[in-house]
Design an enzyme around this catalytic site. Sequence first.
Site, short mmCIF file in Angstrom:
data_model
loop_
_atom_site.label_atom_id
_atom_site.label_comp_id
_atom_site.label_asym_id
_atom_site.label_seq_id
_atom_site.Cartn_x
_atom_site.Cartn_y
_atom_site.Cartn_z
N SER A 139 5.52 -12.71 -14.96
CA SER A 139 5.96 -12.10 -13.52
C SER A 139 7.32 -12.54 -13.18
O SER A 139 8.20 -12.37 -13.77
CB SER A 139 4.85 -12.20 -12.70
OG SER A 139 4.84 -11.21 -11.86
N LYS A 191 1.13 -0.68 13.39
CA LYS A 191 1.27 -2.00 13.76
C LYS A 191 0.14 -2.72 13.13
O LYS A 191 0.48 -4.00 12.81
CB LYS A 191 1.68 -2.19 15.42
CG LYS A 191 2.16 -3.59 15.61
CD LYS A 191 3.28 -3.93 14.94
CE LYS A 191 4.10 -5.12 15.17
NZ LYS A 191 5.11 -5.33 14.47
#
Length: 312
Positions: A139, A191
């Site tokens: 990765s 939010k």
Amino acid sequence: MDNGLEVLERVLQASIREQRAARRWKSFFQLCTLGLVVAAYTAGGPPLSEMWGEKSAGITAKVAVSGTIAEGERAGAAIVNRGLVAAFKDPRTKAVILDINSPGGSPVQAGRVYDEIKRQRHLHPDVKVYAVIGDLGASGAYYIASAADEIYADKASLVGSIGVTAASFGYVDLMKKLGVERRAYTSGEHKAFLDQFQPENPSETEFWEGVLQQTHKQFIAAVEAGRGDRLKSKEHPDLFSGLVWSGEQALGLGLIDKLGDADYVARDVVGAEKIVDFTPRGNALDRFANRVGASMAGEAFMKLGLGGFELR
């Protein structure tokens, strides 16, 4: 006669005191010099052999990318990039080895190391970079490796995992069983984005998947830019799926160039058998400050209900 002996005695005593003082100052300056050498060494300065004037016809510089790639860690961009700058700057350096043993980590940190490798290669076109993968180069670690001129690995190394992941937990049903109510007060519609204590919002999940897809595309573009036509992506559509392969398999896929370790590269590829480690070690205060910064960033992600996302 007695006066003469007294004068001689005083002269001898004064001489002894001067010699003792001289020895004390000599010891003081030696300790100061040793302290400066140790400080420079632990802060990632030039190798001790260089500071003491050792000359060499050429060396292979090594910079380690070991462990999780994250801010405040040994494999974070701040530390790795400092090592890269020092390695390329050394006039003895014939080539740089990236000694990789990492499962990946932050795409931001990996991207910064990738960019620094490219920058140093542009500044020092005669100095090649070789990535050498040990047990694991997956990765984000492979992201970094793809910036090198060539990649080497052991036949049993684990290589690849070109993908992006983000994981969290959902506690909604558990909270219902316990009779716990979640109260979140926000000033923006999203939010409380992906709040793990509230039911999933399909539109937010779709948005987040788009963010991950975009990051994955950036990862793929970087690997393709670094590896070019050596990649067998057209023949193997799973190359960018997040799968991981052995070094022997990775060779056939074009993910690496050859099988070999750091000693082989230094001796038979670079032609400079002497390997000098430029990986900054840092001191306890630096490590503490870096970890505090990383902890604060992690806390911010947790407030979003996320553990962050990683190249894994």
